[in-house]
Design an enzyme around this catalytic site. Structure first.
Site, short mmCIF file in Angstrom:
data_model
loop_
_atom_site.label_atom_id
_atom_site.label_comp_id
_atom_site.label_asym_id
_atom_site.label_seq_id
_atom_site.Cartn_x
_atom_site.Cartn_y
_atom_site.Cartn_z
N ASP A 191 0.30 2.76 -1.57
CA ASP A 191 1.07 4.02 -1.47
C ASP A 191 0.55 5.15 -2.35
OD1 ASP A 191 2.93 3.22 0.50
OD2 ASP A 191 3.91 1.99 -1.02
N ASP B 85 2.44 -5.08 -7.38
CA ASP B 85 1.98 -4.16 -6.35
C ASP B 85 2.42 -2.75 -6.71
OD1 ASP B 85 1.00 -3.46 -3.88
OD2 ASP B 85 2.70 -4.24 -2.75
N ASP C 79 -4.05 -2.10 2.72
CA ASP C 79 -3.60 -3.25 3.51
C ASP C 79 -4.49 -3.49 4.73
OD1 ASP C 79 -1.59 -3.03 1.68
OD2 ASP C 79 0.04 -3.15 3.12
C1 GLA Z 1 2.15 -3.28 0.07
C2 GLA Z 1 1.14 -4.37 -0.19
C3 GLA Z 1 1.31 -5.46 0.84
C4 GLA Z 1 2.71 -6.01 0.82
C5 GLA Z 1 3.72 -4.87 1.00
C6 GLA Z 1 5.15 -5.35 0.78
O1 GLA Z 1 1.91 -2.61 1.26
O2 GLA Z 1 -0.16 -3.87 -0.18
O3 GLA Z 1 0.37 -6.50 0.62
O4 GLA Z 1 2.92 -6.68 -0.39
O5 GLA Z 1 3.47 -3.83 0.09
O6 GLA Z 1 6.05 -4.28 0.89
#
Ligand code: GLA
Length: 394
Positions: free
Chosen positions: A196, A158, A220
């Protein structure tokens, strides 16, 4: 009547990226199905709860339907690496360690998924409140070996940084691809280039398929239909649909993010839409609800054999045809979905030929158990707000 928009591509421009040569981390069919800890437990995830969810996947029958990859998302680790630099489980929440969790899952016929980031910090360390700086940057080979030694079958990798220079992302994702490959263990590799980043998500703008088995295309998804935050932050199911993935390289799944069905904030109609449309696009089906206490309705929806068959079909994802989404399955049948993206009931439909059906009037079966009809000349339905109807033409 507003309908989901045609396939979206973000208007981000960048120099063409160069792909470091190398093979996929795993030669495995995707999209994956399973369960992920993040939406339910966040950083409070612990081995007891994960094991209870894993047991419930088996006892509910969902594992037998294909939901077999159990992923421990962010915050599973001790915020400090061991003196030799290796990752270790958080000692309070995972007192038996990650290898033990892997053995627990494997003993039940499940697969073990884990989470990391290519940068210095994971998302919870970068954007949240979790201590430490235990991303895999500079530790790729070591971490890949650790995961392999624990019996990990799946890695969610990620991004979690505002810097979204595509070449830097491609290089970083390729480093872990190659490190996983070098372990000799088949580890399905899922990347998320979107978390992010500053500005529009880069997911749909770069061909990530030489790098991973699954690629996140969205930001997300949270339990809502619309958040109005759009591309810059969390989004609802309806907004994720507006970013319906473009067709990708065969064998690489476009990951529209995890399912939020079974959470407060998602109506039964919206839940149907998420599972149906994620299946139409061949997205991974990753439940995140509490499997130990889900309703019969959610259990049936997640386990719907027709939707799972559509999802797992190796054909190209659905494409827009008029008001419909159409996916030609590998056996020649046509999967057709109509989505009511409006706040009002609408009647949506089309003739079989307008949907691309050639030949005599088809037999049409609907999802949610409706009986098949022969010689059908119009395919459609009266839809409740945010609901979806799915048909199979044969
Ligand atoms: C990001 C990902 C999520 C999750 C969070 C964990 O936001 O997109 O799916 O894994 O991090 O911190």
């Amino acid at each position: 009547m507003a309908l989901v928009a045609a396939t979206a591509t973000a208007s981000v421009s960048h120099a063409p990226v160069r792909y470091p040569p190398g093979a996929k981390a795993a030669d495995t069919a995707v999209p994956l199905m399973g369960w992920n800890s993040w939406n339910l437990f966040g950083c409070n995830v612990n081995e007891h709860d994960v094991e209870a969810e894993a047991d419930a996947l088996v006892s509910s029958g969902l594992a037998a339907r294909g939901y077999r990859t159990v992923t421990v998302d962010d915050c599973w680790f001790d915020p400090r690496r061991a003196p030799d630099g290796s990752l270790r489980a958080d000692p309070q929440r995972f007192p038996h360690g990650m290898a033990a969790l892997g053995r627990f899952l494997h003993a039940r016929g499940l697969r073990f998924g884990i989470y990391e980031s290519p940068n210095a910090r994971t998302c919870a360390q970068f954007a949240g409140t979790y201590r430490g700086s235990t991303g895999s940057l500079g530790h790729e080979t070591q971490d890949a070996r650790t995961f392999a030694s624990w019996g990990v079958d799946f890695l969610k990798y990620d991004w979690c940084a505002t810097d979204s220079d595509p070449q830097r992302q491609v290089n970083a994702f390729a480093r872990m691809r190659d490190a996983l490959r070098a372990t000799g263990r088949s580890i399905v590799y899922a990347i998320n280039p979107n978390s992010d980043v500053a500005g529009a998500v880069p997911g749909p703008t770069v061909d990530w398929s030489p790098l991973a088995n699954q690629v996140r295309t969205t930001n997300d998804v949270i339990p809502a239909w619309r958040t109005r935050l759009g591309r810059l932050g969390d989004q609802g199911i309806g907004e994720a649909l507006e970013q319906a993935p473009a067709p990708t390289t065969p064998g690489v799944a476009s990951d529209m993010d995890m399912l939020v069905v079974g959470f407060i904030g998602v109506s039964p109609a919206e839940a149907r839409t998420q599972v149906a449309m994620w299946s139409m696009f061949g997205s991974p089906l990753i439940a995140t609800n509490d499997i130990t206490r889900m309703s019969t309705g959610i259990s049936k929806l997640l386990g719907d054999p027709l939707l799972i068959a559509i999802d797992q079909d190796p054909s190209a994802p659905a494409r827009r045809v008029g008001q419909a989404w159409v996916r030609r399955l590998s056996d020649g049948r046509l999967a057709v979905a109509f989505v009511d993206d409006s706040p009002r009931p609408v009647r949506l439909g089309a003739t079989p030929s307008a949907l691309g059906w050639t030949g005599p009037a088809p037999t049409v079966a609907g999802a949610w158990g409706s009986a098949a009809q022969t010689g059908v000349t119009w395919v459609g339905a009266e839809l409740a707000p945010h609901d979806t109807a799915v048909f199979i033409l044969s």
